[in-house]
Design a protein around this motif. Structure first.
Motif, PDB file in Angstrom:
ATOM      1  N   GLY A 388     -95.079  27.799 -28.697  1.00 53.48           N
ATOM      2  CA  GLY A 388     -96.139  26.573 -28.128  1.00 53.48           C
ATOM      3  C   GLY A 388     -95.028  24.858 -27.806  1.00 53.48           C
ATOM      4  O   GLY A 388     -94.359  25.298 -28.007  1.00 53.48           O
ATOM      5  N   VAL A 389     -95.953  24.202 -27.618  1.00 57.25           N
ATOM      6  CA  VAL A 389     -95.499  22.997 -27.267  1.00 57.25           C
ATOM      7  C   VAL A 389     -96.784  22.174 -28.178  1.00 57.25           C
ATOM      8  O   VAL A 389     -97.851  21.974 -27.518  1.00 57.25           O
ATOM      9  N   ALA A 390     -96.226  21.340 -28.671  1.00 56.69           N
ATOM     10  CA  ALA A 390     -97.192  19.822 -29.401  1.00 56.69           C
ATOM     11  C   ALA A 390     -96.668  18.739 -28.831  1.00 56.69           C
ATOM     12  O   ALA A 390     -95.312  18.481 -29.055  1.00 56.69           O
ATOM     13  N   GLN A 391     -97.574  17.631 -28.490  1.00 57.76           N
ATOM     14  CA  GLN A 391     -97.313  16.392 -28.442  1.00 57.76           C
ATOM     15  C   GLN A 391     -97.909  15.759 -29.440  1.00 57.76           C
ATOM     16  O   GLN A 391     -99.496  15.438 -29.231  1.00 57.76           O
ATOM     17  N   GLU A 392     -97.103  14.509 -29.824  1.00 61.37           N
ATOM     18  CA  GLU A 392     -97.765  13.975 -30.877  1.00 61.37           C
ATOM     19  C   GLU A 392     -97.693  12.689 -30.038  1.00 61.37           C
ATOM     20  O   GLU A 392     -97.167  12.108 -29.209  1.00 61.37           O
ATOM     21  N   ILE A 393     -99.293  11.897 -30.446  1.00 62.28           N
ATOM     22  CA  ILE A 393     -99.422  10.480 -29.824  1.00 62.28           C
ATOM     23  C   ILE A 393     -99.493   9.861 -31.570  1.00 62.28           C
ATOM     24  O   ILE A 393    -100.455   9.540 -31.756  1.00 62.28           O
ATOM     25  N   ASP A 394     -98.394   9.201 -30.806  1.00 63.42           N
ATOM     26  CA  ASP A 394     -98.171   8.212 -32.222  1.00 63.42           C
ATOM     27  C   ASP A 394     -99.011   6.498 -32.310  1.00 63.42           C
ATOM     28  O   ASP A 394     -99.700   6.638 -33.436  1.00 63.42           O
ATOM     29  N   ALA A 395    -100.013   6.178 -31.073  1.00 59.65           N
ATOM     30  CA  ALA A 395    -100.612   5.101 -31.711  1.00 59.65           C
ATOM     31  C   ALA A 395    -102.229   5.770 -32.133  1.00 59.65           C
ATOM     32  O   ALA A 395    -103.112   5.090 -32.726  1.00 59.65           O
ATOM     33  N   ALA A 396    -101.822   7.084 -31.872  1.00 57.97           N
ATOM     34  CA  ALA A 396    -103.898   7.754 -32.541  1.00 57.97           C
ATOM     35  C   ALA A 396    -103.785   8.723 -33.762  1.00 57.97           C
ATOM     36  O   ALA A 396    -104.521   9.140 -33.522  1.00 57.97           O
ATOM     37  N   ALA A 397    -101.814   8.606 -33.903  1.00 60.50           N
ATOM     38  CA  ALA A 397    -101.905   9.621 -34.996  1.00 60.50           C
ATOM     39  C   ALA A 397    -102.821  11.417 -34.819  1.00 60.50           C
ATOM     40  O   ALA A 397    -102.882  11.261 -35.554  1.00 60.50           O
ATOM     41  N   MET A 398    -102.327  11.532 -34.075  1.00 61.43           N
ATOM     42  CA  MET A 398    -102.656  12.638 -33.385  1.00 61.43           C
ATOM     43  C   MET A 398    -102.302  13.563 -32.690  1.00 61.43           C
ATOM     44  O   MET A 398    -100.630  13.041 -32.405  1.00 61.43           O
ATOM     45  N   THR A 399    -101.957  14.507 -32.724  1.00 60.02           N
ATOM     46  CA  THR A 399    -101.279  15.946 -31.882  1.00 60.02           C
ATOM     47  C   THR A 399    -102.083  16.637 -31.127  1.00 60.02           C
ATOM     48  O   THR A 399    -102.937  17.352 -31.325  1.00 60.02           O
ATOM     49  N   LEU A 400    -101.518  16.972 -29.973  1.00 52.70           N
ATOM     50  CA  LEU A 400    -102.299  18.296 -29.455  1.00 52.70           C
ATOM     51  C   LEU A 400    -101.261  18.921 -28.767  1.00 52.70           C
ATOM     52  O   LEU A 400     -99.791  18.691 -28.686  1.00 52.70           O
ATOM     53  N   TYR A 401    -101.624  20.193 -28.721  1.00 54.56           N
ATOM     54  CA  TYR A 401    -100.971  21.472 -28.863  1.00 54.56           C
ATOM     55  C   TYR A 401    -101.520  22.948 -28.034  1.00 54.56           C
ATOM     56  O   TYR A 401    -102.463  22.199 -28.040  1.00 54.56           O
ATOM     57  N   LEU A 402    -100.297  23.555 -28.061  1.00 56.82           N
ATOM     58  CA  LEU A 402    -100.768  24.893 -26.850  1.00 56.82           C
ATOM     59  C   LEU A 402     -99.890  25.813 -27.235  1.00 56.82           C
ATOM     60  O   LEU A 402     -98.931  25.747 -27.199  1.00 56.82           O
ATOM     61  N   LYS A 403    -100.867  26.332 -28.294  1.00 65.00           N
ATOM     62  CA  LYS A 403     -99.710  28.150 -28.778  1.00 65.00           C
ATOM     63  C   LYS A 403     -99.923  29.602 -28.391  1.00 65.00           C
ATOM     64  O   LYS A 403    -101.346  30.143 -27.972  1.00 65.00           O
ATOM     65  N   TYR A 404     -99.095  30.177 -28.148  1.00 63.43           N
ATOM     66  CA  TYR A 404     -99.566  32.032 -28.045  1.00 63.43           C
ATOM     67  C   TYR A 404     -99.196  32.587 -29.418  1.00 63.43           C
ATOM     68  O   TYR A 404     -97.891  32.284 -30.164  1.00 63.43           O
ATOM     69  N   GLN A 405     -99.994  33.668 -29.279  1.00 63.56           N
ATOM     70  CA  GLN A 405     -99.019  34.467 -30.318  1.00 63.56           C
ATOM     71  C   GLN A 405    -100.100  35.674 -30.684  1.00 63.56           C
ATOM     72  O   GLN A 405    -100.544  36.151 -28.906  1.00 63.56           O
ATOM     73  N   ALA A 420    -102.893  42.768 -29.468  1.00 62.33           N
ATOM     74  CA  ALA A 420    -103.250  41.535 -29.401  1.00 62.33           C
ATOM     75  C   ALA A 420    -103.332  40.479 -28.558  1.00 62.33           C
ATOM     76  O   ALA A 420    -101.951  40.032 -29.047  1.00 62.33           O
ATOM     77  N   ASP A 421    -103.788  39.841 -28.300  1.00 60.23           N
ATOM     78  CA  ASP A 421    -102.761  37.945 -27.967  1.00 60.23           C
ATOM     79  C   ASP A 421    -103.969  36.721 -27.644  1.00 60.23           C
ATOM     80  O   ASP A 421    -105.255  37.011 -27.387  1.00 60.23           O
ATOM     81  N   PHE A 422    -103.591  35.626 -27.776  1.00 59.77           N
ATOM     82  CA  PHE A 422    -104.167  34.402 -28.501  1.00 59.77           C
ATOM     83  C   PHE A 422    -103.535  33.952 -28.570  1.00 59.77           C
ATOM     84  O   PHE A 422    -102.322  33.311 -28.429  1.00 59.77           O
ATOM     85  N   VAL A 423    -104.242  32.669 -27.139  1.00 62.03           N
ATOM     86  CA  VAL A 423    -103.862  31.484 -26.041  1.00 62.03           C
ATOM     87  C   VAL A 423    -104.530  29.872 -27.100  1.00 62.03           C
ATOM     88  O   VAL A 423    -105.974  30.679 -26.796  1.00 62.03           O
ATOM     89  N   SER A 424    -104.186  29.845 -28.153  1.00 61.24           N
ATOM     90  CA  SER A 424    -104.732  28.608 -28.508  1.00 61.24           C
ATOM     91  C   SER A 424    -104.698  26.649 -27.600  1.00 61.24           C
ATOM     92  O   SER A 424    -103.140  26.763 -28.274  1.00 61.24           O
ATOM     93  N   PHE A 425    -105.402  25.880 -27.648  1.00 55.51           N
ATOM     94  CA  PHE A 425    -105.569  24.389 -26.923  1.00 55.51           C
ATOM     95  C   PHE A 425    -105.744  24.183 -28.596  1.00 55.51           C
ATOM     96  O   PHE A 425    -107.667  24.241 -28.434  1.00 55.51           O
ATOM     97  N   GLY A 426    -105.491  23.078 -28.492  1.00 57.78           N
ATOM     98  CA  GLY A 426    -106.184  22.650 -30.175  1.00 57.78           C
ATOM     99  C   GLY A 426    -105.476  20.778 -30.155  1.00 57.78           C
ATOM    100  O   GLY A 426    -105.076  20.442 -29.757  1.00 57.78           O
ATOM    101  N   GLY A 427    -106.018  20.483 -31.032  1.00 59.53           N
ATOM    102  CA  GLY A 427    -105.978  18.699 -31.192  1.00 59.53           C
ATOM    103  C   GLY A 427    -105.946  18.556 -32.573  1.00 59.53           C
ATOM    104  O   GLY A 427    -106.930  19.676 -33.195  1.00 59.53           O
ATOM    105  N   LEU A 428    -105.259  17.829 -32.857  1.00 59.10           N
ATOM    106  CA  LEU A 428    -105.376  16.783 -34.909  1.00 59.10           C
ATOM    107  C   LEU A 428    -104.894  15.931 -34.840  1.00 59.10           C
ATOM    108  O   LEU A 428    -104.207  14.901 -34.315  1.00 59.10           O
ATOM    109  N   ILE A 429    -106.327  15.104 -35.144  1.00 60.07           N
ATOM    110  CA  ILE A 429    -105.948  14.112 -35.577  1.00 60.07           C
ATOM    111  C   ILE A 429    -106.562  12.974 -36.977  1.00 60.07           C
ATOM    112  O   ILE A 429    -106.895  13.753 -37.677  1.00 60.07           O
ATOM    113  N   ALA A 430    -105.512  12.422 -37.543  1.00 63.28           N
ATOM    114  CA  ALA A 430    -104.884  12.510 -38.434  1.00 63.28           C
ATOM    115  C   ALA A 430    -106.236  10.394 -39.134  1.00 63.28           C
ATOM    116  O   ALA A 430    -106.464  10.102 -38.102  1.00 63.28           O
ATOM    117  N   PHE A 431    -106.667  10.614 -40.338  1.00 68.61           N
ATOM    118  CA  PHE A 431    -107.276   8.810 -40.251  1.00 68.61           C
ATOM    119  C   PHE A 431    -106.688   8.873 -41.951  1.00 68.61           C
ATOM    120  O   PHE A 431    -106.293   9.955 -42.545  1.00 68.61           O
TER     121      PHE A 431
END
Length: 431
Positions: A388-405, A420-431
């Protein structure tokens, strides 16, 4: 004082009080005139709506993150897309941490962690997320609740519902920034999806029955003692990057762990190892046995990142010995092992933050659950690979990602199964 000045003074005083709301209330000055008659009422309103910090002796810090995914899946016969959360211990949560200084070098504190298990992709039961069910809402759950005493020189003792000494010792060495979203457990996967037979029929067996851990009686895949339990834990102070831990839990289990984190010769390094002996009746309840439970689990993991280039590699290994424990269905709990490798690059190519590109591979050998044994399985190899690939966004304490399993299985004693195949797009924002 004219009317305009009086109102200005009133708003200034109210602002100061809202900032210092944790301190004793400050009485308003005895100002003459009708212009400031509502000042004390305004101050009381602000005090009532201001979040307070602990009890002035014990600090309070609130933190956590929110994580959600959209997953498109294909089991070889059917395709669909679901919106869901992550599995327990990785899911959205809020933490309340308190700390107080007893004397120089001595502190006391507590931690309360509440999980949001809405859309729990890991959870089992009749309403588990699989081909026939898109959502599972287990609502809020108190995952951890413990207090501790800590000395700079002598270490830390914790009591309550907590993460024990060896918990995630291998998995938490992953410092790539993708540990939460993709790791060697089924916490970042779909253990309750049913296997699809080559004929196209859905099997009653799940993928989790090929990645089953008897130490705690759940389909974790890796990190076989990854669920928090009641107990007592001791952690040494950190010395030259090293620390050791030991813990005990009721009726009974015990475990030890060793960890290291530091930099050496231009590399960021991390290492972790843990050993667990589990005979707790609490975990036996999940998988009933005819003989006393006696599971031993060893795990080890490491991480190395070249700081100049951002190239990294992470590996983990686990081995579970169940000492011929006899299940209630008459089958013997098998011994098993699993291993995992993740490699990639972490670089700040964009001003937003670091970008992580990675690939990974996992293998789970003979991790046959009770249902798989009862169905006639004698040995198995479950493989999972992707990236996968993950992009961190420092100004928002956030990570957007796309992964394949990608899941594939070879099971002796049973029919062939589709991949079986799984493709996931997700986000994580910390506080």
């Amino acid at each position: 004082m004219n009317k305009k000045s009086c109102y200005a003074f009133g708003w200034l005083a109210a602002s100061v009080v809202s900032t210092l709301a944790a301190a004793p209330a400050v009485r308003a000055a005895d100002l003459s005139g009708d212009c400031c008659a509502d000042l004390e009422e305004r101050i009381a309103e602000l005090e009532a709506t201001t979040a307070r910090k602990g009890n002035r002796k014990v600090s309070l810090t609130i933190s956590g993150y929110i994580a959600q995914e959209i997953t498109v899946w294909d089991d070889g016969d059917e395709r669909n897309a679901y919106v869901h959360g992550l599995g327990p211990t990785q899911t959205s949560h809020v933490k309340f941490n308190g700390k107080a200084t007893i004397s120089p070098g001595w502190t006391a504190g507590y931690m309360l962690r509440i999980q949001d298990l809405t859309g729990n992709a890991f959870g089992g039961g009749a309403d588990a997320i699989n081909q026939n069910n898109a959502t599972k809402n287990d609502n809020l759950n108190t995952q951890m609740s413990f207090w501790y005493l800590e000395s700079e020189n002598y270490g830390k003792v914790s009591v309550g519902r907590l993460a024990h000494a060896a918990k995630s010792a291998a998995m938490f060495t992953d410092l790539s920034g993708t540990q939460i979203i993709d790791n060697y457990t089924f916490l970042a996967g779909f253990p309750q999806f049913r296997l699809r037979e080559a004929s196209g029929a859905l099997s009653p067996l799940t993928w989790g029955q090929l990645g089953f851990c008897y130490t705690q009686g759940v389909p974790l895949g890796g990190d076989c003692n990854g669920i928090v339990m009641n107990g007592v834990r001791y952690d040494t102070p950190v010395f030259a990057g090293f620390s050791a831990s030991a813990s005990w839990g009721e009726d009974d289990f015990w475990e030890v762990g060793l960890r290291y984190a530091g930099t050496l010769a231009g590399f960021k390094l991390a290492f972790g190892a843990g050993y667990t002996e589990m005979s707790s009746e609490a975990t036996s309840a999940f998988v009933p046995t005819l003989t006393p439970k006696d599971s031993h689990f060893f795990q080890v993991g490491g991480y190395a990142e070249h700081l100049a280039t951002g190239l990294f590699i992470h590996g983990a290994y686990g081995n579970e010995d169940n000492n011929d424990t006899l299940l209630a269905n008459g089958f013997t709990e098998p011994d098993s092992e699993h291993y995992y490798v993740k490699a990639g690059i972490r670089r700040k190519w964009l001003p937003l933050g670091a970008t992580v590109v990675y690939g990974d591979y996992a293998a789970y050998l003979d991790q046959l659950g009770p249902a798989a044994l009862a169905a006639g399985a004698t040995s198995s190899t479950l493989e999972r690979f992707g990236g996968g690939v993950a992009q961190e966004i420092d100004a928002a304490a956030m990570t957007l990602y796309l992964k394949y399993q990608h899941y594939q299985a070879d099971v002796d004693g049973l029919t062939e199964f589709e991949d079986a195949d799984f493709v996931s797009f997700g986000g994580l924002i910390a506080f």
